[in-house]
Design an enzyme around this catalytic site. Sequence first.
Site, PDB file in Angstrom:
ATOM      1  N   GLU A 206       0.567  -1.007  -0.063  1.00 14.79           N
ATOM      2  CA  GLU A 206      -0.182   0.147   0.300  1.00 14.79           C
ATOM      3  C   GLU A 206       1.299   1.083   0.643  1.00 14.79           C
ATOM      4  OE1 GLU A 206      -3.159   0.343  -0.218  1.00 14.79           O
ATOM      5  OE2 GLU A 206      -3.158  -1.808   0.551  1.00 14.79           O
ATOM      6  N   CYS A 240      -2.125   9.466   2.482  1.00 14.27           N
ATOM      7  CA  CYS A 240      -1.713   9.254   1.466  1.00 14.27           C
ATOM      8  C   CYS A 240      -2.831   9.592   0.062  1.00 14.27           C
ATOM      9  CB  CYS A 240      -1.610   7.321   1.157  1.00 14.27           C
ATOM     10  SG  CYS A 240      -3.340   6.504   2.191  1.00 14.27           S
TER      11      CYS A 240
HETATM   12  P1  NAD Z   1       7.390   4.992   7.608  1.00 13.28           P
HETATM   13  O1  NAD Z   1       8.939   5.402   7.536  1.00 13.28           O
HETATM   14  O2  NAD Z   1       6.001   4.924   8.965  1.00 13.28           O
HETATM   15  O3  NAD Z   1       7.432   3.739   6.902  1.00 13.28           O
HETATM   16  C1  NAD Z   1       6.779   2.536   6.917  1.00 13.28           C
HETATM   17  C2  NAD Z   1       7.347   1.274   7.625  1.00 13.28           C
HETATM   18  O4  NAD Z   1       8.970   0.955   6.830  1.00 13.28           O
HETATM   19  C3  NAD Z   1       8.252   1.356   9.229  1.00 13.28           C
HETATM   20  O5  NAD Z   1       7.466   0.693  10.024  1.00 13.28           O
HETATM   21  C4  NAD Z   1       9.279   1.029   9.234  1.00 13.28           C
HETATM   22  O6  NAD Z   1      10.109   0.390   9.819  1.00 13.28           O
HETATM   23  C5  NAD Z   1       9.377   0.546   8.246  1.00 13.28           C
HETATM   24  N1  NAD Z   1      10.916   0.903   7.044  1.00 13.28           N
HETATM   25  C6  NAD Z   1      11.102   2.187   7.181  1.00 13.28           C
HETATM   26  N2  NAD Z   1      12.581   2.520   6.188  1.00 13.28           N
HETATM   27  C7  NAD Z   1      13.034   1.123   6.418  1.00 13.28           C
HETATM   28  C8  NAD Z   1      14.193   0.384   5.600  1.00 13.28           C
HETATM   29  N3  NAD Z   1      15.371   0.809   5.058  1.00 13.28           N
HETATM   30  N4  NAD Z   1      14.015  -0.826   5.723  1.00 13.28           N
HETATM   31  C9  NAD Z   1      12.467  -1.556   6.091  1.00 13.28           C
HETATM   32  N5  NAD Z   1      11.663  -1.454   6.933  1.00 13.28           N
HETATM   33  C10 NAD Z   1      11.907   0.189   6.643  1.00 13.28           C
HETATM   34  O7  NAD Z   1       6.278   5.759   6.239  1.00 13.28           O
HETATM   35  P2  NAD Z   1       6.738   6.477   5.289  1.00 13.28           P
HETATM   36  O8  NAD Z   1       7.625   5.673   4.052  1.00 13.28           O
HETATM   37  O9  NAD Z   1       7.154   7.648   5.801  1.00 13.28           O
HETATM   38  O10 NAD Z   1       5.031   6.704   5.015  1.00 13.28           O
HETATM   39  C11 NAD Z   1       4.402   7.405   4.020  1.00 13.28           C
HETATM   40  C12 NAD Z   1       4.104   7.171   2.910  1.00 13.28           C
HETATM   41  O11 NAD Z   1       3.503   5.932   3.347  1.00 13.28           O
HETATM   42  C13 NAD Z   1       3.610   7.952   1.762  1.00 13.28           C
HETATM   43  O12 NAD Z   1       4.192   7.202   0.351  1.00 13.28           O
HETATM   44  C14 NAD Z   1       2.528   7.423   1.704  1.00 13.28           C
HETATM   45  O13 NAD Z   1       1.202   7.816   0.776  1.00 13.28           O
HETATM   46  C15 NAD Z   1       2.396   6.032   1.686  1.00 13.28           C
HETATM   47  N6  NAD Z   1       1.183   5.410   2.705  1.00 13.28           N
HETATM   48  C16 NAD Z   1      -0.172   5.467   1.782  1.00 13.28           C
HETATM   49  C17 NAD Z   1      -0.886   4.494   2.421  1.00 13.28           C
HETATM   50  C18 NAD Z   1      -1.923   3.387   1.563  1.00 13.28           C
HETATM   51  O14 NAD Z   1      -2.992   2.945   2.164  1.00 13.28           O
HETATM   52  N7  NAD Z   1      -1.659   3.465   0.358  1.00 13.28           N
HETATM   53  C19 NAD Z   1      -1.011   4.740   4.034  1.00 13.28           C
HETATM   54  C20 NAD Z   1      -0.259   5.509   4.462  1.00 13.28           C
HETATM   55  C21 NAD Z   1       0.793   5.952   4.074  1.00 13.28           C
END
Ligand code: NAD
Length: 414
Positions: A206, A240
């Site tokens: 997602e 998102c």
């Molecule tokens: P985040 O930083 O919380 O990361 C998400 C998860 O990935 C966390 O649990 C984190 O521990 C893990 N993570 C981070 N870096 C990592 C790595 N190098 N290796 C392994 N795991 C790792 O969240 P984010 O990425 O900042 O979230 C924002 C993004 O998520 C935006 O692009 C947003 O559009 C998208 N998003 C999508 C939805 C959806 O339902 N489609 C919902 C919310 C957010």
Amino acid sequence: MEFIKALNQTFATGKTQSLTWRREQLTALKNLLEENEQAIYQALEQDLSKCTFEAYMAEYAFVLSDINLFIKKLTQWAKPRRMATPLLALPGSSKLRPEPLGLVLIIGAWNYPIQLTLSPMIAAIAAGNTVVLKPSELAEKTSNLLAQLIPQYLDNSAIAVYEGGVDNTTALLKQRFDHIFYTGGKNVGKIVLRAASEHLTPVTLELGGKSPCIVDDDCDLKVTADRIIWGKFLNAGQTCVAPDYILVSRKQREPLILALQQALIKQYGPQPQLSDDYGRIINTQHVERLISYLDGQGDNIVCGGQSEIAEKYIAPTLVLNPALDSPIMQNEIFGPLLPIIEVENMQAAIAFIKAREKPLALYLFSKNRQLIKELSEKTSAGTLCVNDAVIFMINHHQPFGGVGESGLGAYHCQ
Ligand code: NAD
């Protein structure tokens, strides 16, 4: 990891396949929510300054309604379904039997830290799986709360919370899972997909990206502005499916800006910083990232632009015609900045969208049926939403997920 071994052993016993067990766990999760409603609001307030109404609507009530739906439909959805059998195979019969996959890893994002963890977990439990839940470390208070409450209410032999940052997620991803459900950005999405491929583990990704919003000349401008402002500045733009930028004609541009400014005042008052309803950015790194998107925008900023790093505050900001190669138009904004891009006409708007990655959500505000039809036929997006913003998320009857760079797979579907 010993706890993964234990979860696999639990699955092997067949315990989680029993409908009684699934129903008990869903009911226990419902109790967890109901008995800790205030603690949940407090954690969300501490992490994101989420106001109680937003926390209720987009997290608490959202998840509760999912639980109720799954409890109601559990027996029906778990039942084998009779399939047609071709003449040559008669008198044989065919059935489709839904079955759990095994151990499911759920990696959540920080922006809706209750909804994005518990909603996929409800589906995983209802389908009879064991679960490892990895909340985002950026929404620390909510992550801590989930790690504290879930072991108190749910079956610890089948459901585990594993907290931590990149190192912990990296360690988790080395393990073998039977499904991985990841919510977050596309770069980590690729890391997850790569790790999953080692074990041929199926994934749901997602993801996000830039969700465009077209405002046609033929629309109810006041309603349009109200809905865009609500969808965009909910959770301070950290949604998102928030409209990432607007495409509008030259003729409609000024009336739209005026209507957006009026809607902003109506929803957040003349000083949004003082509004209880306006959230904050998750951390200073993200505040600085967003402020950097305004570098060099100068006169393009037609509303807002103020920020206060110590308070993690960024004003709702409208930016008119930023350069298309500037960072604000090259990256997903994921914050309270809203570019407004002028286009020749609606055909140019459609071409603009087609020339870019397929979005998670695509919005059109228009009364023109022909344009609505044309946009739906000529573009591709996770969801096309007409004359509203973000609200489609509450529709349990349609799947939610991206396409292309905005995601792989979907949920909220049977
Ligand atoms: P985040 O930083 O919380 O990361 C998400 C998860 O990935 C966390 O649990 C984190 O521990 C893990 N993570 C981070 N870096 C990592 C790595 N190098 N290796 C392994 N795991 C790792 O969240 P984010 O990425 O900042 O979230 C924002 C993004 O998520 C935006 O692009 C947003 O559009 C998208 N998003 C999508 C939805 C959806 O339902 N489609 C919902 C919310 C957010």
